[in-house]
Design an enzyme around this catalytic site. Sequence first.
Site, PDB file in Angstrom:
ATOM      1  N   ARG A 147       0.988  -1.003   0.047  1.00 54.47           N
ATOM      2  CA  ARG A 147       0.352  -0.003   0.069  1.00 54.47           C
ATOM      3  C   ARG A 147       0.765   1.009   0.199  1.00 54.47           C
ATOM      4  O   ARG A 147       2.249   1.036   0.572  1.00 54.47           O
ATOM      5  CB  ARG A 147      -0.720   0.315   1.499  1.00 54.47           C
ATOM      6  N   LYS A 171      -2.188  -1.962   7.694  1.00 50.62           N
ATOM      7  CA  LYS A 171      -3.505  -1.630   8.494  1.00 50.62           C
ATOM      8  C   LYS A 171      -3.873  -2.614   9.550  1.00 50.62           C
ATOM      9  O   LYS A 171      -3.578  -3.370  10.149  1.00 50.62           O
ATOM     10  CB  LYS A 171      -4.875  -2.323   7.449  1.00 50.62           C
ATOM     11  N   HIS A 236      -2.140   2.444  -5.885  1.00 49.23           N
ATOM     12  CA  HIS A 236      -3.251   1.353  -5.540  1.00 49.23           C
ATOM     13  C   HIS A 236      -3.869   0.839  -7.037  1.00 49.23           C
ATOM     14  O   HIS A 236      -4.239  -0.785  -6.861  1.00 49.23           O
ATOM     15  CB  HIS A 236      -4.499   1.670  -4.903  1.00 49.23           C
ATOM     16  N   ARG A 239      -0.950  -1.901  -7.152  1.00 48.35           N
ATOM     17  CA  ARG A 239      -1.450  -3.001  -6.116  1.00 48.35           C
ATOM     18  C   ARG A 239      -1.889  -3.584  -6.707  1.00 48.35           C
ATOM     19  O   ARG A 239      -1.889  -4.848  -6.513  1.00 48.35           O
ATOM     20  CB  ARG A 239      -1.367  -2.497  -4.927  1.00 48.35           C
ATOM     21  N   HIS A 262      -4.858  -9.073   3.619  1.00 44.76           N
ATOM     22  CA  HIS A 262      -5.993  -8.801   4.064  1.00 44.76           C
ATOM     23  C   HIS A 262      -6.336  -9.304   5.081  1.00 44.76           C
ATOM     24  O   HIS A 262      -6.373 -10.578   5.007  1.00 44.76           O
ATOM     25  CB  HIS A 262      -6.511  -9.388   1.902  1.00 44.76           C
ATOM     26  N   TYR A 271     -10.149  -9.854  -6.997  1.00 48.07           N
ATOM     27  CA  TYR A 271      -9.284 -10.167  -8.381  1.00 48.07           C
ATOM     28  C   TYR A 271     -10.142 -11.286  -9.304  1.00 48.07           C
ATOM     29  O   TYR A 271      -8.826 -11.587 -10.150  1.00 48.07           O
ATOM     30  CB  TYR A 271      -8.279 -10.103  -8.126  1.00 48.07           C
TER      31      TYR A 271
END
Length: 296
Positions: A147, A171, A236, A239, A262, A271
């Site tokens: 990220r 995150k 992004h 990514r 994730h 995806y």
Amino acid sequence: MSTPGSSIADFLAMLAAERGAARNTILAYGRDLEQAQEMIGGQLDVASPAQLARLGQGWSSLAPSTLARKISALRQYFGFLVDEGLREDDPTHTLPRPATRRPLPKILSHAEVEMLFATVEDEASGDSPAAVRLLTLLEMLYGSGLRATELVSLPVSAVPRDVPFLTVTGKGGQARMVPVSQRAGKALQRWLALRPGDSPWLFPSRNGHISRVRLFQLLKDLAVRADLPPEKISPHVLRHAFATHLLEGGADLRALQTLLGHADISTTQIYTHVDAERLVRLVNERHPLARRRSSD
């Protein structure tokens, strides 16, 4: 025990401490709950089902994604109150259930990625620190799927020495190990040799490390020089390209989830739409019944 008005703060503290929610998520939920409290004109923790139904009506003009976030905040908040014994009932059954679709990621083709790399590699053929830095940033965005915030805030101490992995804090403060390709490793070593000063940051600036905004600007400018639409290029998007092209190459979805950091595999599954043709071909060619039909 929570005092009137303090339950929102207690809920947000729980999100941070127990669920590792990202700071931006906590701030957004806090704003949503405070706004809901203002709209009902009283303490949110004692709101009735009828009051929550009026909230849903008042938010009906919002974008589906915004409405979904607000409703999620309310449902989690009242679930917290019930779990903590601060309320016996959950009134959120009167809230609407917006049907939202996660937007499909923008896709870069292999040719477009090659155009970006051809441009920056040509510019970095000398020892220009700015060009080598941009090459390193691009290699790590596309080669490791970082990220933007993770990349610009990398400390020098995260750079691998003997093991080809980066330690990245993602995150919610969750750390993960991210592989560094041989190409990215070579670019990193070039950049470390040219990197100015003794800053603790891998990509320093006058005020700390380079910002996400500056990273966006660098990539937009590179896109122009590579004869690509600048609106199509962002950290992004690169990514997304990393994830999409790995799936096309046969990567496992669980492995991709780990690489991207994730928390929920449903986020990674976005995806799979780009690789539907390969998945259908895989079933037709590899499933036992397919082989049985062929032998028959």
